[in-house]
Design a protein around this motif. Structure first.
Motif, short mmCIF file in Angstrom:
data_model
loop_
_atom_site.label_atom_id
_atom_site.label_comp_id
_atom_site.label_asym_id
_atom_site.label_seq_id
_atom_site.Cartn_x
_atom_site.Cartn_y
_atom_site.Cartn_z
N ILE A 293 0.81 -1.22 0.00
CA ILE A 293 0.00 0.00 0.00
C ILE A 293 0.85 1.27 0.00
CG2 ILE A 293 -0.26 0.17 2.52
CD1 ILE A 293 -3.01 0.78 -0.13
N TYR A 294 1.98 1.28 0.73
CA TYR A 294 2.78 2.50 0.80
C TYR A 294 3.39 2.86 -0.55
CZ TYR A 294 6.83 5.48 1.52
OH TYR A 294 7.76 6.48 1.40
N ARG A 295 4.09 1.91 -1.17
CA ARG A 295 4.72 2.19 -2.46
C ARG A 295 3.68 2.49 -3.53
NH1 ARG A 295 9.04 -2.35 -3.79
NH2 ARG A 295 7.49 -3.69 -2.78
N ALA A 296 2.50 1.85 -3.44
CA ALA A 296 1.44 2.13 -4.40
C ALA A 296 0.93 3.56 -4.24
CB ALA A 296 0.30 1.13 -4.23
N LEU A 297 0.65 3.96 -3.01
CA LEU A 297 0.18 5.34 -2.77
C LEU A 297 1.21 6.36 -3.25
CD1 LEU A 297 -1.35 5.04 0.81
CD2 LEU A 297 -2.59 5.74 -1.24
N LEU A 298 2.48 6.11 -2.98
CA LEU A 298 3.52 7.04 -3.37
C LEU A 298 3.68 7.09 -4.89
CD1 LEU A 298 5.74 8.97 -2.42
CD2 LEU A 298 7.31 7.02 -2.32
N GLY A 299 3.80 5.92 -5.52
CA GLY A 299 3.99 5.89 -6.97
C GLY A 299 2.79 6.43 -7.73
N PHE A 300 1.58 6.01 -7.33
CA PHE A 300 0.38 6.48 -8.02
C PHE A 300 0.16 7.96 -7.78
CE2 PHE A 300 -1.60 1.97 -7.39
CZ PHE A 300 -0.62 1.44 -8.21
N GLY A 301 0.54 8.44 -6.58
CA GLY A 301 0.42 9.87 -6.31
C GLY A 301 1.33 10.70 -7.19
N LEU A 302 2.56 10.21 -7.41
CA LEU A 302 3.47 10.91 -8.33
C LEU A 302 2.91 10.93 -9.75
CD1 LEU A 302 6.89 9.50 -7.05
CD2 LEU A 302 6.15 11.89 -6.95
N LEU A 303 2.35 9.80 -10.18
CA LEU A 303 1.76 9.75 -11.52
C LEU A 303 0.56 10.69 -11.64
CD1 LEU A 303 1.88 5.90 -12.29
CD2 LEU A 303 3.30 7.71 -13.28
N GLN A 304 -0.25 10.80 -10.58
CA GLN A 304 -1.38 11.74 -10.61
C GLN A 304 -0.89 13.17 -10.80
OE1 GLN A 304 -4.76 9.59 -7.75
NE2 GLN A 304 -3.42 11.14 -6.90
N GLY A 305 0.18 13.54 -10.09
CA GLY A 305 0.72 14.89 -10.23
C GLY A 305 1.24 15.14 -11.63
N LEU A 306 1.97 14.16 -12.19
CA LEU A 306 2.49 14.31 -13.54
C LEU A 306 1.36 14.39 -14.57
CD1 LEU A 306 5.49 11.80 -13.43
CD2 LEU A 306 5.62 14.30 -13.58
N SER A 307 0.30 13.60 -14.37
CA SER A 307 -0.80 13.62 -15.34
C SER A 307 -1.54 14.95 -15.28
CB SER A 307 -1.77 12.46 -15.06
OG SER A 307 -2.46 12.63 -13.85
N THR A 308 -1.63 15.54 -14.10
CA THR A 308 -2.24 16.87 -14.00
C THR A 308 -1.40 17.91 -14.74
OG1 THR A 308 -3.23 16.30 -11.86
CG2 THR A 308 -3.05 18.64 -12.38
N ALA A 309 -0.09 17.77 -14.64
CA ALA A 309 0.79 18.67 -15.40
C ALA A 309 0.60 18.50 -16.90
CB ALA A 309 2.25 18.41 -15.02
N GLY A 310 0.10 17.34 -17.32
CA GLY A 310 -0.17 17.11 -18.73
C GLY A 310 -1.18 18.09 -19.30
N PHE A 311 -2.11 18.57 -18.46
CA PHE A 311 -3.08 19.56 -18.94
C PHE A 311 -2.39 20.90 -19.26
CE2 PHE A 311 -5.90 16.68 -16.58
CZ PHE A 311 -6.83 16.42 -17.57
N ALA A 312 -1.34 21.21 -18.51
CA ALA A 312 -0.57 22.42 -18.82
C ALA A 312 0.11 22.27 -20.18
CB ALA A 312 0.47 22.67 -17.73
N VAL A 313 0.61 21.06 -20.48
CA VAL A 313 1.20 20.80 -21.80
C VAL A 313 0.14 20.93 -22.88
CG1 VAL A 313 2.38 19.08 -23.22
CG2 VAL A 313 2.94 19.28 -20.79
N LEU A 314 -1.06 20.41 -22.61
CA LEU A 314 -2.16 20.52 -23.59
C LEU A 314 -2.53 21.98 -23.83
CD1 LEU A 314 -4.20 18.98 -25.34
CD2 LEU A 314 -5.73 18.89 -23.35
N ALA A 315 -2.44 22.81 -22.79
CA ALA A 315 -2.70 24.24 -22.97
C ALA A 315 -1.69 24.87 -23.92
CB ALA A 315 -2.67 24.95 -21.61
N LEU A 316 -0.45 24.35 -23.91
CA LEU A 316 0.58 24.85 -24.82
C LEU A 316 0.37 24.37 -26.24
CD1 LEU A 316 3.80 24.40 -22.62
CD2 LEU A 316 2.89 26.58 -23.49
N THR A 317 0.01 23.09 -26.41
CA THR A 317 -0.16 22.53 -27.76
C THR A 317 -1.46 23.00 -28.41
OG1 THR A 317 -1.23 20.54 -26.89
CG2 THR A 317 1.16 20.50 -27.15
#
Length: 420
Positions: A293-317
């Motif tokens: 559970i710990y490594r899953a929460l940490l890894g998935f949380g990092l991916l959630q943050g990166l995927s949210t940053a993807g919307f900023a990239v979409l705003a650029l494209t």
């Protein structure tokens, strides 16, 4: 090493295809089905009957039982119906009352008496929230700690299928049948939940139950707050998906603002995104079994943050269907994985004597960011612009992850990590 790998793979497959996981998925379906029958589907019915927008807007209050369900959850922990046992007995009663409420709602007349519609809709949400209480407790008590992540992912996927059937399927049917008939059909489909309840085994009450109603109300709070880092863990629950929730609240205006049509949004964001979310939930459940559970929460949380940053990239494209599909696939996959770990973690926090009450409290707390943190997002988007806004939402994920690492370092997560 090869033998260990084969054994591990065999255990994983047996867990995925077990009857316990099928029950988790079917119970999730039964919980997801009623949700939008008092939301978007009911709004469409009332609008078609000529009910004014102000009255339709007030119907948001019928959803209050989902937020306040912890108030009557102690009754579910304290008392045991005579038929089927403590969990299945309450579940059967809630489902029968829910079906009866849907039938009652089907025979109301929005144009003639919005008040009667409101009463019937409130009964639907009350018994739907009651069903949620019992299903959450059943899943926690019937699955081993190591199975909570996979069980949560299948529950969530079943829940989403139920929502899509009720909202999308209900609105499509309403183009060909009266809404009253649509609601009767949905009440009949709830029979799937009844059959599941009757056929499922009653979980073993290994840790007993509260001896008095006072104990059922007070003891869950006392037991939880006697633990180490109790407040810090509650803060983590508030923070873990806060950036994700803030970004999600403004995505539709964002898509329209950069030039996507409603058809493109429906096809890519809603339809394609739905399947990506289902895949993410299932993948997340499997990975939780592997990672803990710990490594899953940490890894998935990092991916959630990166995927949210993807919307900023979409705003650029800008207006690019390819980029939109890529961002939605990444965001929904990571969001589905994060939700599975999040729900499994909350289940691991509950004491099995007070499962219904403690889980109802935690899940109510989980909804706070969707309401409070989402409120200022429009102002932030206007002030920062889309790139700045989504970048901020991505960075907001960091405090929750830092708190998670700190909790793990202090030993507060180790028991759950070892068991899950």
């Amino acid at each position: 090493m090869q033998a260990d790998s084969n054994t591990s793979g065999g255990v994983l497959l047996s867990a995925i295809f077990s009857g316990r996981m099928l029950i988790a998925a079917l119970m999730g379906f039964a919980c997801g089905l009623p949700l939008l029958l008092t939301g978007s589907v009911l709004q469409a019915w009332m609008h078609g009957e000529g009910v004014d927008l102000a009255t339709i807007g007030l119907f948001a209050f019928v959803g209050l039982p989902y937020t306040l369900k912890f108030l009557w959850a102690p009754l579910v922990d304290r008392y045991t119906p005579r038929l089927l046992g403590r969990r299945r007995g309450w579940l059967l009663l809630a489902q029968l009352a829910l079906i009866a409420s849907l039938v009652l709602l089907a025979f109301t007349r929005p144009a003639l008496s919005p008040f009667s519609v409101g009463v019937a809709a409130l009964l639907v949400t009350f018994f739907s929230a009651s069903q949620d209480i019992v299903v959450d407790a059943y899943r926690r008590e019937s699955l081993a700690d190591a199975e909570q992540g996979l069980g949560a992912s299948l529950y969530v996927n079943g829940y989403r299928v139920g929502m899509i059937l009720a909202s999308g399927g209900g609105l499509i049917l309403a183009d060909h049948l009266p809404f009253s008939v649509v609601y009767l059909i949905m009440a009949a489909i709830m029979g799937i939940g009844l059959v599941t309840t009757v056929m499922a085994p009653e979980p073993e009450a290994s840790e007993g139950k509260p001896a008095t109603l006072r104990e059922a109300v007070v003891a869950p709070f006392v037991e939880y707050f006697q633990r180490n880092d109790a407040l810090a863990i509650l803060l983590f629950i508030l923070l873990y998906k806060i950036g994700d929730s803030m970004a999600a609240h403004m995505t539709t205006p964002f898509y329209l603002d950069i030039g996507f049509t409603k058809t493109e949004i429906g096809a890519v964001v809603k339809l394609f995104g739905f399947w990506a979310t289902l895949a993410g939930g299932l993948l997340g459940g499997v990975l939780i079994l592997r990672l803990g559970i710990y490594r899953a929460l940490l890894g998935f949380g990092l991916l959630q943050g990166l995927s949210t940053a993807g919307f900023a990239v979409l705003a650029l494209t800008g207006n690019s269907l390819g980029w939109l599909a890529g961002v939605i696939a990444f965001e929904n996959l990571s969001g589905g994985m994060g939700t599975a770990a999040y729900i499994a973690f909350m289940a691991s926090l509950t004491n099995k004597r007070f499962t219904a009450t403690q889980y109802a409290l935690l899940s109510s707390l989980m909804g706070v960011p969707r309401v409070i943190a989402a409120a200022p997002t429009g102002v932030l988007a206007e002030w920062l612009g889309w790139i700045g806004f989504f970048s901020l939402c991505a960075l907001i994920a960091i405090p929750g992850l830092q708190l998670l690492v700190r909790l793990h370092g202090r030993g507060s997560m180790q028991r759950r990590e070892a068991s899950c």
